[in-house]
Design an enzyme around this catalytic site. Structure first.
Site, PDB file in Angstrom:
ATOM      1  N   THR A 122      76.417   4.657 -14.898  1.00 38.00           N
ATOM      2  CA  THR A 122      76.492   5.803 -13.975  1.00 38.00           C
ATOM      3  C   THR A 122      77.047   5.323 -12.645  1.00 38.00           C
ATOM      4  O   THR A 122      76.459   4.442 -12.006  1.00 38.00           O
ATOM      5  CB  THR A 122      75.085   6.406 -13.792  1.00 38.00           C
ATOM      6  OG1 THR A 122      74.593   6.780 -15.075  1.00 38.00           O
ATOM      7  CG2 THR A 122      75.117   7.621 -12.876  1.00 38.00           C
ATOM      8  N   PHE A 152      74.020   9.930 -21.961  1.00 33.52           N
ATOM      9  CA  PHE A 152      72.917  10.876 -21.732  1.00 33.52           C
ATOM     10  C   PHE A 152      71.669  10.502 -22.534  1.00 33.52           C
ATOM     11  O   PHE A 152      70.811  11.339 -22.800  1.00 33.52           O
ATOM     12  CB  PHE A 152      73.370  12.305 -22.073  1.00 33.52           C
ATOM     13  CG  PHE A 152      74.561  12.752 -21.266  1.00 33.52           C
ATOM     14  CD1 PHE A 152      74.410  13.200 -19.957  1.00 33.52           C
ATOM     15  CD2 PHE A 152      75.844  12.663 -21.782  1.00 33.52           C
ATOM     16  CE1 PHE A 152      75.512  13.576 -19.191  1.00 33.52           C
ATOM     17  CE2 PHE A 152      76.952  13.040 -21.034  1.00 33.52           C
ATOM     18  CZ  PHE A 152      76.787  13.495 -19.732  1.00 33.52           C
ATOM     19  N   GLY A 260      59.901   9.901 -12.812  1.00 34.93           N
ATOM     20  CA  GLY A 260      60.175   8.496 -12.471  1.00 34.93           C
ATOM     21  C   GLY A 260      61.266   7.983 -13.379  1.00 34.93           C
ATOM     22  O   GLY A 260      62.068   8.760 -13.911  1.00 34.93           O
ATOM     23  N   CYS A 263      66.517   6.394 -13.887  1.00 37.45           N
ATOM     24  CA  CYS A 263      67.689   7.274 -13.728  1.00 37.45           C
ATOM     25  C   CYS A 263      67.494   8.390 -12.697  1.00 37.45           C
ATOM     26  O   CYS A 263      68.226   8.447 -11.711  1.00 37.45           O
ATOM     27  CB  CYS A 263      68.054   7.869 -15.073  1.00 37.45           C
ATOM     28  SG  CYS A 263      68.329   6.600 -16.310  1.00 37.45           S
TER      29      CYS A 263
END
Ligand code: UGA
Length: 435
Positions: A122, A152, A260, A263
Site C-alpha cells: 500500500t 485486499f 486495530g 492496515c
C-alpha cells in the site's frame, strides 16, 4: 511457465507467493530476513494463517515454490516481480518507502528487459509513477513496466481471500503488462472474479479509499453503539436492520473496542497525510482516527465506572489480538487498554489463544494465563477485547466460581448472557442494556 519472484514474505507477500504457486506458476519468495527464509525453506510458515502451511508444503513439494535471501539473483530470473515490502508509518503518519525504493533499485540493476514489476504494497497515490521514474533514472537502459496491484487480503482469512477475491484491481498504462497479468490471474476467471483495469493513481486510491471507508464504517457503528447504550436501543437490531439495506450491507457493523491491525490505523493516517500534502480537506477521515482513539479509552472509562477505582484491582483481560484468528497485536486496542490499566495500578492477567507471546514481548512482566479460566482466578473484573470463538463458549457458572468480583465488560458481545442475572454479574456489553 511464467517465473515469478515475490519480494517480501510478510502477510501479503507470503500469501501471494503461495497462492500464485498454487495457480501453477513457478514462484520464488525472497526476503532479507534470513531466519524467515530458513523457516520457509523447511515448509513452515512464520505467520499464523489458516491453511497456509499445507498449501506452502504442497507447492514446495511440487517444485513450484522456493525461497531465497538472494534478492538480486531471484529478480534476475523473473518474468514478473511482485513487491510486497512494508511501508510502515513515519512519526508524521506518512508512509516510509525506503524498503520499496531499495527493491526498485535492485530491480533496475538486476531484472531482465521486459520484466514486469507489480507493486502490492500500500503506497501513497503517485508512488507507482515515481517508482517507474526511479527505475529509469537508476538504470536508463532498463525496460521495465510497472503495475499497481493493491491487495485486499484480511489477516486470518488471507488464503480464502486470495482464492476468492471480491475483485482484482490493476493499475497500468501498459498493454503488455495487462496481457501478462491477465494470464497470471486467469484461474480466477473460472469463478468470475471481476477485474478493474485503471491507471496507477486510481489503483492506489482504491486501496486507501476501501480501507478508510471500512474504518469509518466500524467507527460509525461504534459511535451508534455508544449511543444505543445510553438511549436504551439494541445495536444488534440497529445493525441488522441497517445491513438489510443493500446500499449499506451487513458487513463491518460489529461494535467493539476500536479497530486495530497493521492496515486501518496506518492507512487512515497515511490518507490524511496525502490529503494534507495536496491541500485537500480530509476532515472526515481525521475524525475517524480521533474517534477510534476515544473508543479505546472508553473501555477504561467504562471499567472505572463499573469498579469504582482500578487501583489494586485484579483485571482478567481475555483477547489481545487486534481481531480473532490472528496472532497479530499491531495497533490492537489491547495495547492501549493494558498499558492504561497498568498505569492506573491495576493488576492485569492476560490470555489469548494465539497472540500471547507477541503481546508479552511488547508489554513484559504481565501475568500470562495458560487458559481463559486460569486468567479468571481471583479477578475483580473480566474484560473481553477480542472475539475469539473459544470465549463464546465460556461457562458463566465457572466464571462465577473463579472470579472474586462480579464485573464483566464484554466489548465484543461474545458471552452467552442467559445466566448473567442468576450469578449477579454486573455486566456490560457493547451497544445494548441487559434489562
Ligand atoms: C483490512 C481489510 O479488511 C483488508 O481488505 C485489507 O487488505 C487489509 O486491511 C490490508 O490493507 O492489508 P485486516 O487489517 O486484516 O484487513 O482486518 P479487518 O478484518 O479489516 O479488521 C480491522 C479491524 O476492524 C479489526 O480490529 C477488527 O476487530 C475491527 N472490526 C472489523 C470491528 O471492530 N468491527 C467490524 O464489524 C469489523
Amino acid at each position: 511457465m511464467t517465473h515469478i519472484t515475490v519480494i517480501g514474505t510478510g502477510y501479503v507477500g507470503l500469501v501471494t507467493a503461495v497462492g500464485l504457486a498454487d495457480f501453477g506458476h513457478k514462484v520464488t519468495g525472497v526476503d532479507l530476513d534470513t531466519s524467515k527464509i530458513s523457516v520457509l525453506q523447511k515448509g513452515k510458515s512464520p505467520i499464523y494463517e489458516k491453511g497456509i502451511e499445507e498449501c506452502l508444503q504442497r507447492n514446495i513439494k511440487a517444485g513450484r515454490l522456493d525461497f531465497t535471501a538472494d534478492i538480486a539473483d531471484a529478480v534476475s530470473r523473473a518474468d514478473v516481480v511482485f513487491i510486497a515490502v512494508g511501508t510502515p508509518p513515519r512519526p508524521d503518519g506518512s508512509a516510509d518507502l525506503s524498503q520499496l525504493e531499495s527493491s526498485m533499485d535492485c530491480i533496475a540493476d538486476n531484472a531482465r528487459n521486459n520484466t514486469i514489476a507489480v507493486i502490492k504494497s500500500t503506497v501513497p497515490v503517485g508512488t507507482n509513477r515515481r517508482m517507474q521514474e526511479r527505475i529509469f533514472k537508476h538504470n536508463p537502459a532498463a525496460k521495465i513496466e510497472l503495475v499497481s496491484n493493491p491487495e485486499f487480503l484480511r489477516e486470518g482469512r488471507a488464503m480464502q481471500d486470495f482464492f476468492h477475491p471480491d475483485r482484482i484491481v490493476i493499475g497500468t498504462d501498459s498493454q503488455e503488462a495487462r496481457d501478462v497479468l491477465e494470464k497470471l490471474y486467469s484461474p480466477l476467471n473460472l469463478i468470475s472474479v471481476p477485474f478493474v483495469w485503471c491507471n496507477m493513481e486510481t489503483a492506489e486510491l482504491i486501496k486507501y479509499a476501501s480501507n478508510a471507508f471500512l474504518a469509518a464504517k466500524v467507527t460509525f457503528i461504534n459511535q451508534m453503539s455508544n449511543l444505543a447504550e445510553v438511549v436504551g436501543a439494541d445495536i444488534h437490531a440497529v445493525a441488522r436492520a441497517m445491513g438489510m439495506d443493500g446500499r449499506i450491507s451487513s458487513k463491518f457493523l460489529h461494535p467493539g473496542p476500536g479497530y486495530g491491525g497493521s492496515c486501518f490505523p496506518k492507512d487512515t493516517r497515511a490518507l490524511a497525510a496525502i490529503g494534507d500534502a495536496h491541500g485537500v480537506n480530509m476532515s472526515l477521515i481525521k475524525t475517524v482516527i480521533e474517534a477510534n482513539e476515544q473508543q479505546k479509552m472508553r473501555v477504561l472509562d467504562q471499567l472505572k465506572a463499573m469498579l469504582g477505582s482500578l487501583t489494586d484491582k485484579n483485571i482478567a483481560v481475555l483477547g489481545l489480538a487486534f481481531k480473532s484468528e490472528t496472532d497479530d497485536i499491531r495497533e490492537a486496542p489491547s495495547l492501549t487498554v493494558v498499558r492504561e490499566l497498568l498505569r492506573a495500578s491495576a493488576r492485569v492477567t492476560v490470555h489469548d489463544p494465539a497472540a500471547m507471546d507477541n503481546f508479552c514481548k511488547v508489554i513484559p512482566n504481565l501475568t500470562a494465563a495458560s487458559s481463559s479460566y486460569m486468567a479468571l482466578e481471583n479477578a475483580d473484573a473480566l474484560l473481553i477485547l477480542t472475539d475469539w470463538n473459544e470465549y463464546r463458549s465460556l461457562d458463566l457458572r465457572i466464571i462465577a466460581e473463579k472470579m472474586r468480583g462480579r464485573v464483566i465488560l464484554d466489548t465484543r458481545n461474545v458471552l452467552n448472557k442467559s445466566l448473567i442475572k442468576e450469578y449477579n454479574f454486573i455486566y456490560r456489553g457493547s451497544g445494548y442494556r441487559l434489562d
